[in-house]
Design a protein around this motif. Structure first.
Motif, PDB file in Angstrom:
ATOM      1  N   HIS A   1       3.551   3.044  -9.821  1.00 20.57           N
ATOM      2  CA  HIS A   1       3.291   3.763  -8.573  1.00 20.57           C
ATOM      3  C   HIS A   1       3.694   2.873  -7.397  1.00 20.57           C
ATOM      4  O   HIS A   1       3.370   1.680  -7.377  1.00 20.57           O
ATOM      5  N   LEU A   2       4.383   3.460  -6.437  1.00 15.64           N
ATOM      6  CA  LEU A   2       4.764   2.761  -5.214  1.00 15.64           C
ATOM      7  C   LEU A   2       3.698   3.044  -4.160  1.00 15.64           C
ATOM      8  O   LEU A   2       3.527   4.190  -3.733  1.00 15.64           O
ATOM      9  N   LEU A   3       2.986   2.007  -3.753  1.00 18.99           N
ATOM     10  CA  LEU A   3       1.811   2.164  -2.896  1.00 18.99           C
ATOM     11  C   LEU A   3       2.060   1.533  -1.527  1.00 18.99           C
ATOM     12  O   LEU A   3       2.395   0.350  -1.428  1.00 18.99           O
TER      13      LEU A   3
ATOM     14  N   TYR B   1      13.143   3.022   2.044  1.00 17.82           N
ATOM     15  CA  TYR B   1      13.058   2.695   0.618  1.00 17.82           C
ATOM     16  C   TYR B   1      13.129   3.953  -0.237  1.00 17.82           C
ATOM     17  O   TYR B   1      13.829   3.975  -1.264  1.00 17.82           O
ATOM     18  N   GLU B   2      12.419   4.990   0.169  1.00 16.38           N
ATOM     19  CA  GLU B   2      12.460   6.245  -0.586  1.00 16.38           C
ATOM     20  C   GLU B   2      13.880   6.820  -0.597  1.00 16.38           C
ATOM     21  O   GLU B   2      14.356   7.296  -1.636  1.00 16.38           O
TER      22      GLU B   2
ATOM     23  N   ALA C   1      12.569   6.762  -4.837  1.00 17.72           N
ATOM     24  CA  ALA C   1      11.146   6.591  -5.161  1.00 17.72           C
ATOM     25  C   ALA C   1      10.299   7.572  -4.358  1.00 17.72           C
ATOM     26  O   ALA C   1      10.707   8.065  -3.306  1.00 17.72           O
ATOM     27  N   THR C   2       9.096   7.833  -4.868  1.00 21.77           N
ATOM     28  CA  THR C   2       8.105   8.626  -4.138  1.00 21.77           C
ATOM     29  C   THR C   2       6.936   7.709  -3.793  1.00 21.77           C
ATOM     30  O   THR C   2       6.241   7.221  -4.687  1.00 21.77           O
ATOM     31  N   ALA C   3       6.734   7.460  -2.527  1.00 26.74           N
ATOM     32  CA  ALA C   3       5.664   6.567  -2.085  1.00 26.74           C
ATOM     33  C   ALA C   3       4.332   7.302  -2.015  1.00 26.74           C
ATOM     34  O   ALA C   3       4.284   8.506  -1.763  1.00 26.74           O
ATOM     35  N   GLU C   4       3.256   6.570  -2.248  1.00 23.83           N
ATOM     36  CA  GLU C   4       1.895   7.078  -2.077  1.00 23.83           C
ATOM     37  C   GLU C   4       1.241   6.268  -0.960  1.00 23.83           C
ATOM     38  O   GLU C   4       1.356   5.035  -0.926  1.00 23.83           O
TER      39      GLU C   4
END
Length: 270
Positions: free
Chosen positions: A117-119, A130-131, A136-139
């Protein structure tokens, strides 16, 4: 095939700004070249700063099968199709908390990677960059990010070139003996466990596969590739690599947006 490279049994290739084009795609030509290389019995591994979530689509696009990928700049070795972890070294909670205290103080964007997970704390231009670049999917966790108890695979700071220079200046005397700080791009600073590197992970992977480092060609563009480029029997920097990386590599191939890696492989290994 160039007879000089007849002994090569593996290639290790960085992703961003090396194998992958600026729009996060891979050409059909590159896919074909790597497929033919694999058919000749040469093992292929992706060696990247990326997480599994964003490296997996690259591996799948290449149709490589269940190859081992070096992720998080050497902090994790994971199989592409099964997701099986072969090696993992995370960053200690103690040093993560120290770094986040500094991040709060100086208003840095530092994102964390836990269990694929990208936090992030909140949406910023850095998280959007970055996304967009990696898929990536950030949280976004807010202040909860600062109190997580799980050790991350890595942290990454994203800023301007000058901003990253300043972050390095501040972090080095405070945590430089507890983590490895290395740029993966001019504006990305990887923060991984002490002694973690692509070179060390590739050494372990080669040992597990009974392949001598002398029989490996590595490809890269950035500072986090240097440990790998220095260890392998032959090393290639892309045209767009930093001057430091070019000075370490044995030779230079074409630009990453022009399939430089694939052209070099076709000319020398096929």
């Amino acid at each position: 095939m160039n007879p000089f490279f007849s002994h090569i049994k593996m290639v290790a290739i960085d992703c961003d700004e090396t194998l992958v084009r600026s729009d996060n795609t891979i050409s059909d030509y590159t896919v074909d070249v790597l497929h033919r290389l694999q058919q000749r019995g040469v093992a292929i591994t992706i060696a990247t700063g990326r997480m599994y979530q964003t490296a997996k689509p690259i591996g799948q696009a290449l149709k490589l099968g269940n190859v081992s990928m070096i992720l998080f700049s050497g902090g994790l070795i994971q199989e592409l199709e099964t997701g099986c972890k072969l090696f993992e070294q995370t960053v200690s909670i103690e040093v993560v908390r120290r770094i986040y205290e500094l991040a709060k103080q100086y208003d840095w964007h530092i994102q964390s990677y836990i269990d694929d997970h990208l936090l992030c704390h909140h949406k910023t231009w850095q998280s959007a960059l970055y996304e967009r670049q990696t898929g990536a999917t950030a949280e976004f966790l807010g202040d909860t990010l600062y109190s997580l108890n799980s050790e991350p695979n890595k942290l990454i700071a994203i800023d301007t070139v000058e901003g990253i220079n300043r972050i390095i200046e501040i972090l080095t005397p405070r945590v430089g003996d507890m983590v490895t700080l290395v740029r993966s791009q001019k504006d990305f600073l990887e923060i991984v466990a002490l002694n973690v590197s692509k070179g060390r992970a590739l050494t372990q992977l080669a040992l597990d596969n009974h392949i001598s480092l002398e029989h490996i060609v590595s490809f890269g563009n950035a500072e986090n590739d240097i440990s790998m480029l220095r260890k392998t029997g032959y090393s290639v920097a892309v045209e767009n690599a930093t001057d430091h990386v070019k000075s370490v590599a044995h030779t230079i191939c074409g630009h990453h947006n022009d399939d430089g890696v694939a052209h070099w492989i076709e000319d020398n290994l096929l």
